[in-house]
Design a protein around this motif. Sequence first.
Motif, PDB file in Angstrom:
ATOM      1  N   ASP A  29      -0.934   2.095   0.074  1.00  0.00           N
ATOM      2  CA  ASP A  29       0.000   2.427   1.154  1.00  0.00           C
ATOM      3  C   ASP A  29       1.376   2.829   0.655  1.00  0.00           C
ATOM      4  O   ASP A  29       2.262   3.134   1.449  1.00  0.00           O
ATOM      5  CB  ASP A  29       0.130   1.246   2.124  1.00  0.00           C
TER       6      ASP A  29
ATOM      7  N   TYR B 174       9.537  -2.602   2.211  1.00  0.00           N
ATOM      8  CA  TYR B 174       9.408  -1.249   2.776  1.00  0.00           C
ATOM      9  C   TYR B 174       8.874  -1.310   4.209  1.00  0.00           C
ATOM     10  O   TYR B 174       9.350  -0.580   5.088  1.00  0.00           O
ATOM     11  CB  TYR B 174       8.485  -0.396   1.908  1.00  0.00           C
ATOM     12  N   ARG B 175       7.874  -2.144   4.452  1.00  0.00           N
ATOM     13  CA  ARG B 175       7.311  -2.245   5.800  1.00  0.00           C
ATOM     14  C   ARG B 175       8.363  -2.717   6.797  1.00  0.00           C
ATOM     15  O   ARG B 175       8.365  -2.305   7.967  1.00  0.00           O
ATOM     16  CB  ARG B 175       6.101  -3.182   5.801  1.00  0.00           C
ATOM     17  N   ASP B 176       9.256  -3.571   6.340  1.00  0.00           N
ATOM     18  CA  ASP B 176      10.328  -4.043   7.203  1.00  0.00           C
ATOM     19  C   ASP B 176      11.366  -2.945   7.445  1.00  0.00           C
ATOM     20  O   ASP B 176      11.822  -2.734   8.578  1.00  0.00           O
ATOM     21  CB  ASP B 176      10.989  -5.268   6.553  1.00  0.00           C
TER      22      ASP B 176
ATOM     23  N   SER C 135      10.956   0.272   9.918  1.00  0.00           N
ATOM     24  CA  SER C 135      11.042   0.077  11.370  1.00  0.00           C
ATOM     25  C   SER C 135      12.457   0.258  11.912  1.00  0.00           C
ATOM     26  O   SER C 135      12.646   0.218  13.133  1.00  0.00           O
ATOM     27  CB  SER C 135      10.540  -1.329  11.730  1.00  0.00           C
TER      28      SER C 135
ATOM     29  N   ASP D 120      10.287   8.188   3.768  1.00  0.00           N
ATOM     30  CA  ASP D 120      10.399   7.059   4.692  1.00  0.00           C
ATOM     31  C   ASP D 120      11.511   6.113   4.247  1.00  0.00           C
ATOM     32  O   ASP D 120      12.231   5.566   5.084  1.00  0.00           O
ATOM     33  CB  ASP D 120       9.075   6.297   4.753  1.00  0.00           C
TER      34      ASP D 120
ATOM     35  N   MET E 275       3.502   4.858   2.971  1.00  0.00           N
ATOM     36  CA  MET E 275       4.961   4.903   2.980  1.00  0.00           C
ATOM     37  C   MET E 275       5.436   5.753   1.823  1.00  0.00           C
ATOM     38  O   MET E 275       5.084   5.505   0.674  1.00  0.00           O
ATOM     39  CB  MET E 275       5.528   3.483   2.887  1.00  0.00           C
TER      40      MET E 275
ATOM     41  N   ALA F 290       6.501  -3.811  -1.242  1.00  0.00           N
ATOM     42  CA  ALA F 290       5.731  -3.293  -0.114  1.00  0.00           C
ATOM     43  C   ALA F 290       6.137  -3.987   1.187  1.00  0.00           C
ATOM     44  O   ALA F 290       6.256  -3.335   2.238  1.00  0.00           O
ATOM     45  CB  ALA F 290       4.234  -3.468  -0.379  1.00  0.00           C
ATOM     46  N   ALA F 291       6.363  -5.299   1.128  1.00  0.00           N
ATOM     47  CA  ALA F 291       6.788  -6.038   2.317  1.00  0.00           C
ATOM     48  C   ALA F 291       8.174  -5.587   2.771  1.00  0.00           C
ATOM     49  O   ALA F 291       8.439  -5.454   3.973  1.00  0.00           O
ATOM     50  CB  ALA F 291       6.774  -7.536   2.031  1.00  0.00           C
TER      51      ALA F 291
END
Length: 411
Positions: free
Chosen positions: A28, A337-339, A342, A72, A1, A334-335
């Motif tokens: 990541d 960013y992953r959310d 999307s 991102d 990311m 990190a959590a």
Amino acid sequence: MKILHIAAHLGGGVGKAHAALCAADGADVQRHYLLLEEPRDRRYATAVEQAGGTITVAPGPQVARDLIAQADVLQIEWWNHPRLYECLCRWDLPEARTVIWAHISGLHAPCIPAGLLTAPHRFLFTSACSMEAAAVQALAPEDRAGLGVVNSGFGFAAPAPTTPQRAGNIGYLGTVDFSKLSPDFLEVVDRAEPDTPVSIWGEVEAGSPVLRRASTMRKPEAVRFAGHTDDPEEVLRQTGIFLYLLQPKHFGTAENALIEAMSLGCAPLVFANPAERAIVEHGRTGFIEADAPAAAERLKWMLRNPDMVARIGEAAARFTAKTRTAAKSAGEFAAIYRDVVSVEKRKIDYSAILGATPAEWFLSTQESTGSQKEPKGSARKGTLAHFTHCFPDDPSLKALSPRLPDLFSTD
């Protein structure tokens, strides 16, 4: 990311936090920092680069737009710096998946404009105390869903031995100015009458109000102005009682000095301000007192009970080792960013939220009651002098200056 950060600079607590985050990141996450002004001190910028981060300094608007388009996630490091307002409101930034991380509490001036809380995909505070802000409380429950807290204050890795001898050493480390330090700090020392002088670490200007107030103490020798230290860890390892008495409207949040002191086994004594109450648990990891007389009595008690102070310091170190680490905050980011990756990118009209002129930007940071006293002194930290320094020829600021007596109390 790929995370692009926009920040005024990487100095102070913000730089320290990001240097630690970069070192703790997983593979990541790739961080690129767009700094809006040349760093005065490159310590943390260098540490970021050594940990794998990339830095671009003082870019033009087109470079910023290109970098945002490639990222991102766009993360805005928020505090009331004039250059940040200029970037957001005048550079016509493209759509992005936006996270804002606020490095001021928003409880008092400088305020966080209410519209900014719901504009990004996620708005994050550095302390849970910010949830008490009036702007947050005014939000509808569904609008609070995008709010969160990621801590930015991290302790040292290994606590110091908490001996009874060390417990009698009293110290403060931080800003030696009544913009942060409580005016009652020296009264507490005067009332407690410690046998060993209280060491006050931090730069202090000759003739400052703090020095003038110290000269009027019954026992001026009860404090020792030790000046700046390049090794705060070593200073705190020799300190048993961390006398961290701040004024009630300071804008701090994660309070690095307090966290670092606790991580090394210092027992803190603080006033009942929101940021400190979010960190210290009274009677377990430190002591919280309501006013100067109560704090002076508590300090006397601490000096009489070195064994208890040592145990409190040990509990403080265990608490920070569990809750105030860069690894924990990096994992939380990190959590997030992953959310966020999307969801669809979107464009934010910052000028509609913050204003179109430097005068409007400055006023957006102030309390609406008209009771805010504009601090005097150097052009720093979002003061009107700071805005004027950045935009010396701006007509809106020139028009604002004559109105100041009506906008702010000056007594």
